[in-house]
Design a protein around this motif. Structure first.
Motif, mmCIF file in Angstrom:
data_model
loop_
_atom_site.group_PDB
_atom_site.id
_atom_site.type_symbol
_atom_site.label_atom_id
_atom_site.label_comp_id
_atom_site.label_asym_id
_atom_site.label_seq_id
_atom_site.Cartn_x
_atom_site.Cartn_y
_atom_site.Cartn_z
ATOM 1 N N GLY A 1 3.602 -4.670 15.365
ATOM 2 C CA GLY A 1 2.149 -4.619 15.331
ATOM 3 C C GLY A 1 1.631 -4.197 13.973
ATOM 4 N N PRO A 2 0.331 -4.357 13.728
ATOM 5 C CA PRO A 2 -0.248 -4.082 12.409
ATOM 6 C C PRO A 2 -0.173 -2.619 12.000
ATOM 7 N N GLU A 3 0.100 -1.729 12.963
ATOM 8 C CA GLU A 3 0.174 -0.304 12.638
ATOM 9 C C GLU A 3 1.549 0.122 12.142
ATOM 10 N N THR A 4 2.550 -0.756 12.272
ATOM 11 C CA THR A 4 3.906 -0.415 11.844
ATOM 12 C C THR A 4 4.063 -0.642 10.344
ATOM 13 N N VAL A 5 4.466 0.393 9.623
ATOM 14 C CA VAL A 5 4.677 0.288 8.178
ATOM 15 C C VAL A 5 5.979 -0.446 7.901
ATOM 16 N N LEU A 6 5.935 -1.385 6.957
ATOM 17 C CA LEU A 6 7.124 -2.125 6.542
ATOM 18 C C LEU A 6 7.443 -1.740 5.100
ATOM 19 N N ALA A 7 8.537 -1.017 4.917
ATOM 20 C CA ALA A 7 8.900 -0.497 3.595
ATOM 21 C C ALA A 7 10.229 -1.073 3.151
ATOM 22 N N SER A 8 10.323 -1.421 1.878
ATOM 23 C CA SER A 8 11.565 -1.952 1.319
ATOM 24 C C SER A 8 12.248 -0.908 0.455
ATOM 25 N N SER A 9 13.570 -0.904 0.500
ATOM 26 C CA SER A 9 14.359 -0.005 -0.332
ATOM 27 C C SER A 9 14.691 -0.612 -1.693
ATOM 28 N N THR A 10 14.175 -1.787 -1.987
ATOM 29 C CA THR A 10 14.562 -2.507 -3.194
ATOM 30 C C THR A 10 14.430 -1.669 -4.462
ATOM 31 N N SER A 11 15.381 -1.853 -5.351
ATOM 32 C CA SER A 11 15.302 -1.236 -6.669
ATOM 33 C C SER A 11 14.973 -2.269 -7.739
ATOM 34 N N ALA A 12 14.938 -3.543 -7.344
ATOM 35 C CA ALA A 12 14.834 -4.619 -8.332
ATOM 36 C C ALA A 12 13.485 -5.320 -8.356
ATOM 37 N N PHE A 13 12.728 -5.272 -7.259
ATOM 38 C CA PHE A 13 11.522 -6.102 -7.153
ATOM 39 C C PHE A 13 10.303 -5.276 -6.767
ATOM 40 N N VAL A 14 9.166 -5.604 -7.375
ATOM 41 C CA VAL A 14 7.906 -5.010 -6.932
ATOM 42 C C VAL A 14 7.485 -5.690 -5.632
ATOM 43 N N PRO A 15 6.732 -5.019 -4.761
ATOM 44 C CA PRO A 15 6.480 -5.547 -3.419
ATOM 45 C C PRO A 15 5.660 -6.831 -3.370
ATOM 46 N N SER A 16 4.830 -7.095 -4.368
ATOM 47 C CA SER A 16 4.029 -8.313 -4.324
ATOM 48 C C SER A 16 4.878 -9.575 -4.410
ATOM 49 N N LEU A 17 6.127 -9.452 -4.864
ATOM 50 C CA LEU A 17 6.994 -10.616 -5.002
ATOM 51 C C LEU A 17 7.524 -11.129 -3.665
ATOM 52 N N PHE A 18 7.483 -10.298 -2.607
ATOM 53 C CA PHE A 18 8.070 -10.740 -1.339
ATOM 54 C C PHE A 18 7.262 -10.371 -0.100
ATOM 55 N N THR A 19 6.056 -9.836 -0.277
ATOM 56 C CA THR A 19 5.261 -9.451 0.897
ATOM 57 C C THR A 19 3.953 -10.215 1.046
ATOM 58 N N SER A 20 3.689 -11.155 0.155
ATOM 59 C CA SER A 20 2.387 -11.837 0.195
ATOM 60 C C SER A 20 2.174 -12.629 1.475
ATOM 61 N N GLY A 21 3.256 -13.159 2.085
ATOM 62 C CA GLY A 21 3.114 -13.983 3.284
ATOM 63 C C GLY A 21 3.260 -13.228 4.590
ATOM 64 N N VAL A 22 3.332 -11.898 4.521
ATOM 65 C CA VAL A 22 3.549 -11.097 5.731
ATOM 66 C C VAL A 22 2.244 -10.953 6.512
ATOM 67 N N ARG A 23 2.338 -11.069 7.826
ATOM 68 C CA ARG A 23 1.169 -10.818 8.676
ATOM 69 C C ARG A 23 0.763 -9.356 8.525
ATOM 70 N N HIS A 24 -0.525 -9.138 8.266
ATOM 71 C CA HIS A 24 -1.024 -7.799 7.969
ATOM 72 C C HIS A 24 -0.254 -7.197 6.787
ATOM 73 N N ARG A 25 -0.295 -7.898 5.686
ATOM 74 C CA ARG A 25 0.496 -7.502 4.522
ATOM 75 C C ARG A 25 0.047 -6.166 3.923
ATOM 76 N N GLU A 26 -1.106 -5.686 4.319
ATOM 77 C CA GLU A 26 -1.602 -4.425 3.787
ATOM 78 C C GLU A 26 -0.742 -3.228 4.206
ATOM 79 N N ARG A 27 0.195 -3.413 5.128
ATOM 80 C CA ARG A 27 1.072 -2.314 5.568
ATOM 81 C C ARG A 27 2.429 -2.325 4.857
ATOM 82 N N CYS A 28 2.568 -3.175 3.850
ATOM 83 C CA CYS A 28 3.852 -3.320 3.151
ATOM 84 C C CYS A 28 3.855 -2.551 1.829
ATOM 85 N N LEU A 29 5.000 -1.992 1.507
ATOM 86 C CA LEU A 29 5.182 -1.303 0.232
ATOM 87 C C LEU A 29 6.674 -1.135 -0.029
ATOM 88 N N VAL A 30 7.003 -0.645 -1.202
ATOM 89 C CA VAL A 30 8.382 -0.265 -1.529
ATOM 90 C C VAL A 30 8.519 1.235 -1.351
#
Length: 325
Positions: free
Chosen positions: A115-144
């Motif tokens: 659901g839109p309230e669940t935070v989606l966080a990446s552990s990546t050390s190589a990429f900024v989040p805009s490179l892989f979260t633009s197509g996510v539903r409710h992308r405003e909950r995504c970050l590294v």
């Protein structure tokens, strides 16, 4: 009254490799039921064995927040089914392979399963989040949320928002990390390398240059950090170090030593240093110090040294608390 594991909402860790295992330990020790996901049942089984061994070691150093290894391990539930692992979680920590296509596909799938309230966080050390979260539903909950390995011993977490990340999501993630015993820093914007890798990269670059110039060997450079700078840096940063190394503070330090540092920097030949003969010298030196077949053994040695250091620093902080007048 002390909190119990049941007081905390569940989180999911997607990917049961080195970083996924470490995150599972962090969240479970911090009081969260953890849904540990990987498509491979054998990897999940191996991950639980690694976690159990680490928890036993951590208990020896008093690093389980008063819980037993058995108690913490019991709250890590493996699951090979992604949808099952993401059920009813408030936070997902992704630890998938470091490729943009893999992360993009996985984040889009996780976006559909939560659901839109669940935070989606990446552990990546190589990429900024805009490179892989633009197509996510409710992308405003995504970050590294990038850890320093191993995060159950080195608590710093770098929180990197995408341009579309909701500030409230960043704040929620920061609170979650603090409650789990981590030490988050929040970047004001995306930046390649974040903070730690930029600092580390500058140090490694200069170490390469020292070898290339024949000033000192790899062993001497490692010793300069381990027995020199690293001792101070284990409890204070470079700016506080500067401030305390000059009678009138940080500006005094810059006036005294700024010219020296400007001379040192000079013109840097980055490509030559990172691919040239200095790297051959360093690799040959390291091969004389550690057999490749014993890297895993040396990693455990590193972790136990860190456990001892973390436990000692915590005790020292309690004994030597200081606050501004």
């Amino acid at each position: 009254m002390a909190s119990t594991l049941a007081d905390h909402p569940p989180v999911a860790v997607v990917g049961a490799g080195l970083i996924g295992v470490a995150w599972a330990i962090c969240f479970a020790r911090g009081g969260h039921p953890v849904h540990l996901n990987d498509r491979n049942d054998e990897i999940l089984a191996a991950a639980l064995e690694v976690i159990a061994a680490a928890l036993d070691d951590m208990a020896e150093f008093g690093l389980l927040a008063g819980r037993s290894p058995r108690e913490v391990l019991a709250h890590i539930r493996p699951s090979a089914d992604l949808a099952d692992a993401l059920t009813a979680v408030v936070h997902v920590q992704e630890c998938a392979p470091e490729t943009i296509p893999d992360k993009s596909a996985l984040f889009e799938r996780m976006g559909e399963l939560t659901g839109p309230e669940t935070v989606l966080a990446s552990s990546t050390s190589a990429f900024v989040p805009s490179l892989f979260t633009s197509g996510v539903r409710h992308r405003e909950r995504c970050l590294v949320a990038h850890p320093i390995n191993p995060p159950y011993l080195v608590p710093l977490v770098q929180l990197v928002p995408a341009p579309w990340t909701d500030p409230a999501v960043v704040a929620r993630t920061e609170s979650l990390m603090v409650a789990a015993g981590q030490s988050p820093i929040v970047l004001k914007r995306e930046a390649d390398g974040f903070v730690v890798n930029r600092l580390q990269g500058a140090l490694i670059h200069e170490a390469l240059r020292i070898v290339e110039e024949g000033v000192a060997g790899p062993g001497e450079i490692d010793l300069a950090i381990a027995k020199g700078l690293g001792l101070r840096w284990s409890f204070m940063g470079p700016f506080e170090t500067m401030e305390l190394n000059a009678p009138a503070g940080i500006r005094d330090y810059v006036e005294r030593y700024g010219g020296l540092y400007r001379r040192i920097i000079g013109v840097e030949q980055a490509e030559a240093l990172w691919t040239g003969p200095a790297l051959d010298v360093i690799e040959a030196d390291r091969m004389t110090r550690l057999d490749r077949g014993r890297i895993g053994e040396r990693q455990r040695w590193r972790d136990r040294r860190l456990m001892d250091l973390v436990a000692s620093l915590r005790a020292a902080e309690e004994r030597t608390q200081w606050s501004p007048a």
